[in-house]
Write an enzyme that holds these catalytic residues in place. Structure first.
Site, mmCIF file in Angstrom:
data_model
loop_
_atom_site.group_PDB
_atom_site.id
_atom_site.type_symbol
_atom_site.label_atom_id
_atom_site.label_comp_id
_atom_site.label_asym_id
_atom_site.label_seq_id
_atom_site.Cartn_x
_atom_site.Cartn_y
_atom_site.Cartn_z
ATOM 1 N N LYS A 190 0.863 -1.176 0.000
ATOM 2 C CA LYS A 190 0.000 0.000 0.000
ATOM 3 C C LYS A 190 0.893 1.217 0.000
ATOM 4 O O LYS A 190 1.672 1.433 0.933
ATOM 5 C CB LYS A 190 -0.909 0.002 1.218
ATOM 6 C CG LYS A 190 -1.766 1.253 1.309
ATOM 7 C CD LYS A 190 -2.773 1.170 2.430
ATOM 8 C CE LYS A 190 -3.595 2.442 2.507
ATOM 9 N NZ LYS A 190 -4.586 2.368 3.585
ATOM 10 N N LYS A 202 -2.180 -1.486 -3.920
ATOM 11 C CA LYS A 202 -2.997 -0.273 -3.892
ATOM 12 C C LYS A 202 -2.111 0.938 -4.006
ATOM 13 O O LYS A 202 -1.105 0.987 -3.289
ATOM 14 C CB LYS A 202 -3.746 -0.266 -2.568
ATOM 15 C CG LYS A 202 -4.599 0.922 -2.304
ATOM 16 C CD LYS A 202 -5.290 0.727 -0.989
ATOM 17 C CE LYS A 202 -6.032 2.002 -0.614
ATOM 18 N NZ LYS A 202 -6.528 1.957 0.718
HETATM 19 C C1 PBG Z 1 -7.335 3.532 5.217
HETATM 20 C C2 PBG Z 1 -7.810 3.300 3.821
HETATM 21 C C3 PBG Z 1 -7.656 4.227 2.784
HETATM 22 C C4 PBG Z 1 -8.234 3.676 1.667
HETATM 23 C C5 PBG Z 1 -8.751 2.423 2.014
HETATM 24 N N1 PBG Z 1 -8.467 2.206 3.357
HETATM 25 C C6 PBG Z 1 -7.098 5.591 2.766
HETATM 26 C C7 PBG Z 1 -5.861 5.921 3.432
HETATM 27 O O1 PBG Z 1 -4.924 5.143 3.552
HETATM 28 O O2 PBG Z 1 -5.818 7.063 3.838
HETATM 29 C C8 PBG Z 1 -8.258 4.371 0.349
HETATM 30 C C9 PBG Z 1 -9.198 3.892 -0.660
HETATM 31 C C10 PBG Z 1 -9.417 4.811 -1.788
HETATM 32 O O3 PBG Z 1 -8.781 5.847 -1.958
HETATM 33 O O4 PBG Z 1 -10.296 4.461 -2.600
HETATM 34 N N2 PBG Z 1 -7.398 2.492 6.073
#
Ligand code: PBG
Length: 443
Positions: free
Chosen positions: A303, A364
């Site tokens: 991520k 991601k």
């Molecule tokens: C945080 C989380 C995020 C997303 C999914 N879970 C955002 C972040 O890390 O701030 C992002 C998903 C998206 O942008 O569609 N646990």
């Protein structure tokens, strides 16, 4: 409501397997080509063809089946051997090139890759990647209210009322074969604390919603997000110490309780998205100890600290109140989310998650990180998920609304590309729209 659920891609309409939304409709089905005096090839309706000869009717490329003569196989063979050859449409003339086209010798090519792309039938036969609604996981935002609130930065997405709008959206998704969802809660500010304890409240929004969904749709696969950000008064995925350090092991302790609360409510797949070290192994242990050996862990393996998450943070009002999510210590450059500049580091995370017992590895964002998806695909036998995040969705939507791109085609292409890179499943806000498209429904 009766829902049509596609259990395998083979039960889907043909259109599902291709990129195009609509089934290919041949348009020359009842036409045949004849030669005109100036050698231009023109198509005319077959009704103007001459009457069939008595012995063998003309075999035409029409929908009419030629009348049978009643002759046996032997009689047919004998007739042909005696020179009485049945009539068939003529070989079509060579189509003319426009005047001025240079006359050149044929290039001496042993391979012409355009051959396998010559017709829709050939193209479809050699398509390497397919996509089906069964590959989609639909992320849904929920809140305590009864109305659905539009999310400004994500046209077409809403914070859904957990008891009303959510149920309708899930029913619509199931009707077109999307039977997997992932829940993201907007938690009332009054319940947020520095240690995010609401995350494991068994009567909290997420566990309550899971129980209700499982009651209505027992076959629905429910994924949950495991991270503290919706519950943290600081907006971070972990507990923040006075000096700005995100506390790893203490956060993991909370995440284990959160995952167990979600599993107890009926979650099928828990998905740690926090990027703390060691959380997959710890969550596996906690789930097993509590009797949830059957619950899967989808780990956010790679991520990245991405600006593509902007619209999501608006959706949940979960912007970090200070610092960003890049670092270990918040105000120093020094992470919990990975550096977008790093490729090989993803493999370190893969090895950790594999050895700690992850069932699915997630990458991601999606489209800007296709290389990471491919790398993980080539290095791990585990199923791979790709998250087409909020910023990716919003860009395609915005381009479509401004009529700069064909939204539907770009949507389908982006999803197909994620599959081609190696993703088994795709978390996408387009899940319902794309599945409708694959099922031949227009918006
Ligand atoms: C945080 C989380 C995020 C997303 C999914 N879970 C955002 C972040 O890390 O701030 C992002 C998903 C998206 O942008 O569609 N646990």
């Amino acid at each position: 409501m009766a829902s049509t659920i596609f259990s395998t891609s083979s039960s889907l309409p043909t259109a599902v397997k291709g990129l195009d939304c609509n089934t290919y409709k041949p348009t020359l089905g009842n036409l045949r080509f004849i030669a005109s005096p100036n050698r231009k090839s023109i198509a005319v309706p077959s009704s103007s063809s001459p009457a069939p000869k008595p012995l063998f009717p003309v075999v035409k490329a029409t929908s009419d089946v030629p009348v049978k003569t009643g002759l046996s196989d032997a009689e047919c063979e004998a007739a042909v051997a005696a020179g009485n050859v049945p009539e068939a449409p003529p070989v079509p003339p060579t189509p003319l090139a426009p005047a001025g086209t240079p006359v050149v010798p044929s290039l001496p090519l042993s391979r012409r890759p355009r051959r396998t792309r010559r017709s829709p039938a050939l193209r479809a036969a050699f398509q390497e990647t397919s996509i089906s609604p069964a590959n989609f996981v639909y992320p849904l935002f929920i809140h305590e209210g009864e109305e659905d609130t539009p999310i400004g930065a994500m046209p077409g997405c809403y914070r859904l009322g957990w008891r009303h709008g959510l149920l309708e959206e899930v029913a619509k998704a199931r009707d077109v074969g999307v039977n997997s969802i992932v829940l993201f809660p907007k938690v009332p500010d009054a319940l947020k604390t520095p240690t995010g304890d609401e995350a494991y409240n068994e009567y909290g929004l997420v566990p309550r919603t899971i129980r209700m969904l499982k009651d209505k749709f027992p076959g629905l696969a429910i994924y949950t997000d495991v991270a503290l950000d919706p519950y943290s008064s600081d907006g971070h995925d972990g507990i923040v110490r006075e000096d700005g350090v995100i506390m790893n092991d203490e956060t993991v302790h909370q995440l284990c309780k959160q995952a167990v609360a979600q599993a107890r409510a009926g979650a099928d797949v828990v998905s740690p998205s926090d990027m703390m070290d060691g959380r997959v192994g710890a969550i596996r242990g906690a789930l097993d100890d509590a009797g949830f050996q059957h619950v899967l862990i989808m780990s956010y393996t790679a991520k990245y600290a991405s600006s593509f998450y902007g619209p999501f943070r608006e959706a949940l009002d979960s912007n970090p109140h200070f610092g960003d999510k890049k670092t270990y210590v918040l105000w120093k450059n020094g992470s919990y989310q990975m550096n977008p500049a790093n490729y090989r580091e993803a493999l370190v995370e893969v090895h950790e998650d594999e050895s700690e017992g992850a069932d699915i590895l997630l990458v991601k964002p999606g489209l800007p990180y296709l290389d990471i998806i491919r790398q993980i695909r080539d290095n791990s036998p585990l199923p791979i998920a790709a998250y087409q995040v909020s910023g990716e969705y919003s860009m395609i939507k915005a381009g479509g609304i401004l009529k700069m791109i064909d939204e539907e085609k770009v949507m389908m292409e982006s999803l197909l590309c994620l599959r081609r890179a190696g993703a088994d499943i795709i978390l996408t806000y387009f899940a319902l729209q794309a599945a409708r498209c694959l099922c031949g429904e227009k918006r």
